[in-house]
Design a protein around this motif. Structure first.
Motif, PDB file in Angstrom:
ATOM      1  N   LYS A 157       0.906  -1.324   0.011  1.00  0.00           N
ATOM      2  CA  LYS A 157       0.062   0.087   0.022  1.00  0.00           C
ATOM      3  C   LYS A 157       0.429   1.449   0.108  1.00  0.00           C
ATOM      4  N   SER A 158       2.174   0.985   0.167  1.00  0.00           N
ATOM      5  CA  SER A 158       2.788   2.283   0.441  1.00  0.00           C
ATOM      6  C   SER A 158       3.679   2.107  -1.288  1.00  0.00           C
ATOM      7  N   ILE A 159       3.398   1.409  -1.897  1.00  0.00           N
ATOM      8  CA  ILE A 159       4.126   1.262  -3.683  1.00  0.00           C
ATOM      9  C   ILE A 159       3.104   2.083  -4.635  1.00  0.00           C
ATOM     10  N   PRO A 160       3.195   2.822  -5.367  1.00  0.00           N
ATOM     11  CA  PRO A 160       2.254   3.260  -6.065  1.00  0.00           C
ATOM     12  C   PRO A 160       2.627   1.781  -7.248  1.00  0.00           C
ATOM     13  N   HIS A 161       1.026   1.839  -7.180  1.00  0.00           N
ATOM     14  CA  HIS A 161       0.552   0.836  -8.306  1.00  0.00           C
ATOM     15  C   HIS A 161       0.819   0.920 -10.470  1.00  0.00           C
ATOM     16  N   LYS A 162       1.032  -0.229 -10.553  1.00  0.00           N
ATOM     17  CA  LYS A 162       1.664  -0.050 -12.152  1.00  0.00           C
ATOM     18  C   LYS A 162       0.434  -0.663 -12.457  1.00  0.00           C
ATOM     19  N   GLN A 163      -0.156   0.790 -13.803  1.00  0.00           N
ATOM     20  CA  GLN A 163      -0.433   1.133 -13.965  1.00  0.00           C
ATOM     21  C   GLN A 163      -0.617   0.422 -15.995  1.00  0.00           C
ATOM     22  N   GLN A 164      -1.768   0.659 -16.726  1.00  0.00           N
ATOM     23  CA  GLN A 164      -1.023   0.124 -18.094  1.00  0.00           C
ATOM     24  C   GLN A 164      -0.694   1.465 -18.602  1.00  0.00           C
ATOM     25  N   GLN A 165       0.360   0.999 -19.620  1.00  0.00           N
ATOM     26  CA  GLN A 165       1.019   1.390 -20.123  1.00  0.00           C
ATOM     27  C   GLN A 165       0.247   1.526 -20.988  1.00  0.00           C
ATOM     28  N   ASP A 166       0.416   3.025 -22.097  1.00  0.00           N
ATOM     29  CA  ASP A 166       0.385   3.282 -23.027  1.00  0.00           C
ATOM     30  C   ASP A 166       1.664   3.497 -23.969  1.00  0.00           C
ATOM     31  N   GLY A 167       2.387   3.044 -24.205  1.00  0.00           N
ATOM     32  CA  GLY A 167       3.908   3.036 -24.761  1.00  0.00           C
ATOM     33  C   GLY A 167       4.945   3.511 -24.022  1.00  0.00           C
ATOM     34  N   LEU A 168       5.855   3.719 -24.237  1.00  0.00           N
ATOM     35  CA  LEU A 168       6.988   3.307 -23.507  1.00  0.00           C
ATOM     36  C   LEU A 168       6.839   4.724 -22.475  1.00  0.00           C
ATOM     37  N   PHE A 169       7.344   4.120 -21.581  1.00  0.00           N
ATOM     38  CA  PHE A 169       7.486   4.907 -20.418  1.00  0.00           C
ATOM     39  C   PHE A 169       8.695   6.799 -20.780  1.00  0.00           C
ATOM     40  N   PRO A 170       8.248   8.108 -20.740  1.00  0.00           N
ATOM     41  CA  PRO A 170       8.246   8.952 -20.343  1.00  0.00           C
ATOM     42  C   PRO A 170       9.400   9.186 -20.112  1.00  0.00           C
ATOM     43  N   THR A 171      10.772   9.701 -20.810  1.00  0.00           N
ATOM     44  CA  THR A 171      12.136   9.298 -20.744  1.00  0.00           C
ATOM     45  C   THR A 171      12.149  10.996 -20.434  1.00  0.00           C
ATOM     46  N   PHE A 172      13.101  11.439 -19.755  1.00  0.00           N
ATOM     47  CA  PHE A 172      13.711  12.694 -18.988  1.00  0.00           C
ATOM     48  C   PHE A 172      14.498  13.176 -20.655  1.00  0.00           C
ATOM     49  N   ASP A 173      14.222  14.954 -20.021  1.00  0.00           N
ATOM     50  CA  ASP A 173      14.643  15.736 -21.317  1.00  0.00           C
ATOM     51  C   ASP A 173      15.756  15.726 -20.615  1.00  0.00           C
ATOM     52  N   ILE A 174      17.057  15.148 -21.876  1.00  0.00           N
ATOM     53  CA  ILE A 174      18.658  14.391 -21.917  1.00  0.00           C
ATOM     54  C   ILE A 174      19.575  16.113 -21.772  1.00  0.00           C
ATOM     55  N   ASN A 175      19.063  16.748 -22.821  1.00  0.00           N
ATOM     56  CA  ASN A 175      19.563  17.698 -23.838  1.00  0.00           C
ATOM     57  C   ASN A 175      19.703  18.645 -22.633  1.00  0.00           C
ATOM     58  N   GLU A 176      18.289  19.182 -21.400  1.00  0.00           N
ATOM     59  CA  GLU A 176      18.210  19.958 -20.366  1.00  0.00           C
ATOM     60  C   GLU A 176      19.503  19.918 -19.185  1.00  0.00           C
ATOM     61  N   LEU A 177      19.447  18.917 -18.452  1.00  0.00           N
ATOM     62  CA  LEU A 177      20.091  18.287 -18.066  1.00  0.00           C
ATOM     63  C   LEU A 177      21.834  18.479 -18.746  1.00  0.00           C
ATOM     64  N   ILE A 178      22.194  18.191 -20.199  1.00  0.00           N
ATOM     65  CA  ILE A 178      23.129  18.207 -20.820  1.00  0.00           C
ATOM     66  C   ILE A 178      23.659  20.181 -20.471  1.00  0.00           C
ATOM     67  N   ALA A 179      21.574  20.607 -20.537  1.00  0.00           N
ATOM     68  CA  ALA A 179      22.206  22.119 -20.708  1.00  0.00           C
ATOM     69  C   ALA A 179      23.216  22.793 -19.465  1.00  0.00           C
ATOM     70  N   CYS A 180      22.185  22.223 -18.491  1.00  0.00           N
ATOM     71  CA  CYS A 180      22.656  22.593 -16.844  1.00  0.00           C
ATOM     72  C   CYS A 180      24.324  22.592 -16.828  1.00  0.00           C
ATOM     73  N   MET A 181      24.933  21.067 -17.317  1.00  0.00           N
ATOM     74  CA  MET A 181      26.068  20.947 -17.210  1.00  0.00           C
ATOM     75  C   MET A 181      27.143  21.712 -17.716  1.00  0.00           C
ATOM     76  N   LYS A 182      26.447  22.114 -19.075  1.00  0.00           N
ATOM     77  CA  LYS A 182      27.051  23.437 -19.747  1.00  0.00           C
ATOM     78  C   LYS A 182      27.883  24.826 -19.382  1.00  0.00           C
ATOM     79  N   GLU A 183      26.374  25.088 -18.528  1.00  0.00           N
ATOM     80  CA  GLU A 183      26.417  25.935 -17.804  1.00  0.00           C
ATOM     81  C   GLU A 183      26.605  26.236 -16.409  1.00  0.00           C
ATOM     82  N   GLY A 184      27.259  25.199 -16.237  1.00  0.00           N
ATOM     83  CA  GLY A 184      27.858  24.780 -14.222  1.00  0.00           C
ATOM     84  C   GLY A 184      27.330  25.269 -13.415  1.00  0.00           C
ATOM     85  N   ASP A 185      25.970  24.711 -14.008  1.00  0.00           N
ATOM     86  CA  ASP A 185      24.763  24.107 -12.599  1.00  0.00           C
ATOM     87  C   ASP A 185      24.102  23.317 -12.466  1.00  0.00           C
TER      88      ASP A 185
END
Length: 710
Positions: free
Chosen positions: A484-512
């Motif tokens: 009950k303390s973990i989220p229940h698995k739901q029906q997937q509608d395709g691939l799991f939404p991945t995160f924006d790598i470019n946004e993370l890379i941009a943070c690295m480039k800016e040193g943030d």
């Protein structure tokens, strides 16, 4: 003429066989018990005597070593040992040392005397021969061997340096910081005084030499027999028969000797042999009458029914285990459950059930490090511990789902308070976790399902508990994870939404790196709370990010292998828990970001001017030629400068700015996709959708739908 009836004859035969067997069995039990008790008493007496004497000897050895160590640390003694000539002060110190030796002898009745040899002035101080030169000392041979290290024991002999009352002694000789030696003499007669004469006892050194044996008894066996006793008796915890004697060997590690005891075996006595013959005779009578009873009973009763019943009872537990496992995995239909449950006497009549799945970490490796027999015994012991603990507290049926996993099906009482009951179950699991950690040094993780309403749905509870176990990477090795303390698995509608790598890379480039870590935390939190979490998906997502970091380093012509000096992907996969993986990713990103930041500090004004122009006009009809004409700079130089400074080309940079603006515009659910495309600078809506999906892996419409769902 009157005749015996066949049935009467059978009954008389049965009665005779029973009487004969009962009489023989009574005599057999009586003689066997007497036989066993006498042998056990003899063995226990021998063992106790051996252990008592061994304890005395080992305590003596420890005491002698303690005395030796005290002497090794005694500063006045070593001050005297360093004096090469005798003087008044030396004699005073000598008297103090002599008094200390006498106190040691008086405190230990087994110590007869102590000799102290001063190498500097070649003199010997003796508690019974006073003070003399080494050449004039009767036991000078003790110091010829020049013992080094922790010392050595000398074989039993008559004490030469005595006042006429010579005693048989054994001696410990030890080195004193290279300045001299000390000899501590022990009275052999007192050593064995309190033990029966029939008990033979020897002290044997590490190299197999006999140090001493009972006074007045010759060494009773040759060296070959002695070696046999030592080899066969060392691993035995009880007296061990060797040929015609009962022997026992004790060893103290570290220590200078082994103690060996032996007595003639009780089996060799006439009384013991006579009783043994009587027992064999009674066994023959019992066997013969038993065979007669077996033949009679076989002809009188249904042998096959008895065999079937015996086989059924032997296999009943296996049948129960197999049935419960099928219940948990959902292999049984509801209409097929009632009949087998009645036949196997499974008490699962309840309206509420729960399932606990327990996983033991590193269990394979733990068992493989054992011998085959020990491995089976340990596996059975741990399984029985879980069975006993749950069966005695609840209406529970533990089964082994996998070699390292155990599933427990628990039937809840009708009127029990659920939260209180679940808390009790967790307490039981915690207790078992501690026992296995303390006993086997293994960690145990448990998944606890929610309460399910019927026996037909216990498979749902089983899979809930299995799903909870997957979250071990978040909660830890020894966690008790409730479904009950973990989220229940739901029906997937395709691939799991991945995160924006470019946004993370941009943070690295800016040193943030603060923003980088915050975005990474947000991504991981999303993965672990939306009900689609799995370790494989997490590893894939983090590997994708790590690949982007490596790509950035390569684009900037940086030697990332020289920075990190390890296989980053193997290292990432080797971490079991999320926090460790995240920390490693942040470490790699910061390493590369620091290099990027150093590079960016030297950024020239031309690039800054180009960057500002593109950021002001990216949502218009712009191209590399337009930028070149507007700023009067060669287009090839512009392209090369952007590539070197940002790590990607002009078109990718332009798309990054446009899609970033599109993300903000998509939050307005009433604005058409085509209008957003035009406001971001795209010629056609198809070009906008293609570039958006290239970065975020789904279309603008799908992204907007997910925003609305959240």
């Amino acid at each position: 003429m009157w005749r015996w009836q066949p049935e009467t004859l059978r009954r008389l035969l049965l009665l005779c066989l029973i009487l004969i067997m009962a009489g023989a069995l009574t005599g057999f039990v009586y003689l066997t018990k007497a036989h066993y008790d006498e042998g056990k008493q003899f063995t226990n007496s021998f063992r106790q005597t051996h252990e008592k004497l061994s304890s005395v000897l080992f305590v003596l050895q420890d005491q002698i070593h303690s005395v030796y160590m005290q002497m090794s640390l005694d500063d006045p003694l070593f001050e005297w040992l360093q004096q090469s000539e005798s003087g008044v002060h030396n004699m005073y110190m000598l008297r103090e040392i002599q008094q200390q030796f006498l106190k040691t002898i008086n405190s230990n009745p087994l110590i007869v005397s102590i000799y102290l040899y001063n190498k500097s002035n070649d003199t010997v101080l003796s508690t019974n021969y006073e003070f003399t030169r080494l050449e004039q000392f009767p036991d000078k041979a003790l110091f010829d061997g020049k013992p080094e290290g922790s010392g050595r024991w000398v074989q039993a002999r008559l004490e030469k340096a005595s006042y006429g009352n010579a005693k048989t002694i054994i001696t410990f000789v030890g080195n004193l910081r290279g300045l001299g030696w000390v000899a501590i003499n022990v009275d052999e007669q007192k050593l064995f005084a309190d033990f029966p004469e029939s008990h033979h006892m020897l002290l044997v050194s590490r190299d197999g030499q006999v140090i001493t044996y009972r006074s007045g008894l010759p060494v009773p066996m040759d060296s070959q027999k002695l070696n046999q006793i030592m080899q066969e008796g060392m691993d035995a915890e009880a007296p061990h028969p060797v040929d015609n004697v009962l022997a026992m060997v004790s060893d103290q590690s570290p220590g200078e000797w082994k103690t060996i005891s032996y007595v003639p075996r009780i089996e060799l006595t006439p009384e013991y042999r006579h009783r043994q013959q009587m027992i064999l005779l009674l066994m023959s009578v019992i066997l013969a009458s038993g065979i007669g009873l077996y033949v009679f009973m076989r002809k009188s009763y249904f042998q096959k029914i008895v065999q079937y019943e015996n086989r059924y009872h032997r296999n009943l537990e296996d049948l129960r285990t197999h049935f419960v496992l099928n219940l948990l995995t959902g292999k049984l239909k509801e209409q097929d459950m009632a009949g087998p449950m009645r036949e196997m006497n499974l008490k699962l009549a309840s309206s509420k059930y729960m399932v606990v799945v327990i996983q033991i970490d590193d269990y394979y490796r733990y068992l493989l490090n054992m011998e085959k027999d020990e491995r089976f015994f340990m596996d059975k012991t741990i399984y029985n511990a879980f069975q006993w603990m749950f069966k005695t507290r609840y209406a529970a049926y533990p089964v082994k789902a996998e070699p390292d996993k155990m599933a427990i099906l628990i039937s809840l009482p009708e009127h029990v308070e659920e939260d209180s009951f679940i808390s009790s179950v967790e307490g039981t699991v915690r207790y078992l976790q501690k026992e296995i950690r303390d006993t086997c040094n293994l960690t145990v993780c448990a998944g606890v399902s929610q309460v399910v309403p019927s026996i037909a749905t216990v498979h749902d509870g089983y899979f809930q508990a299995l799903q909870a176990i997957e979250y071990k990477v978040i909660y830890g090795r020894d966690a008790v994870i409730h479904s009950k303390s973990i989220p229940h698995k739901q029906q997937q509608d395709g691939l799991f939404p991945t995160f924006d790598i470019n946004e993370l890379i941009a943070c690295m480039k800016e040193g943030d790196m603060v923003q980088f870590e915050a975005n990474l935390d947000s991504m991981i939190k999303t993965m672990t709370t939306e009900g689609r979490f799995s370790l494989e998906l997490l590893n894939a997502a983090l590997s994708n990010l790590l690949f982007g970091i490596v790509k950035l380093a390569l684009e900037l012509r940086q030697d990332i292998s020289g920075m990190v000096q390890e296989n980053m992907f193997m290292k990432l996969y080797s971490y079991e828990f999320i926090e460790d993986k995240k920390t490693y990713i942040v470490y790699i990103a910061k390493t590369v970001s620091d290099h990027v930041h150093v590079r960016k500090t030297g950024q020239n004004k031309t690039f800054q001017m180009i960057k500002e122009y593109i950021e002001d006009n990216f949502d218009k009809a712009i191209s590399l030629t337009v930028v070149s004409d507007s700023l009067g700079i060669n287009p090839s130089y512009i392209s090369s400068l952007i590539k070197n400074e940002l790590g990607y080309g002009f078109v990718d940079y332009l798309n990054h700015l446009r899609i970033k603006k599109a993300l903000l515009l998509l939050e307005n659910k009433h604005k058409p996709i085509k209008q957003i495309s035009e406001e971001c600078g795209y010629d056609t809506v198809h070009s906008f959708i293609r570039n958006f999906k290239k970065i975020h892996f789904f279309t603008p419409s799908e992204y907007r739908s997910k925003l609305q769902q959240k």
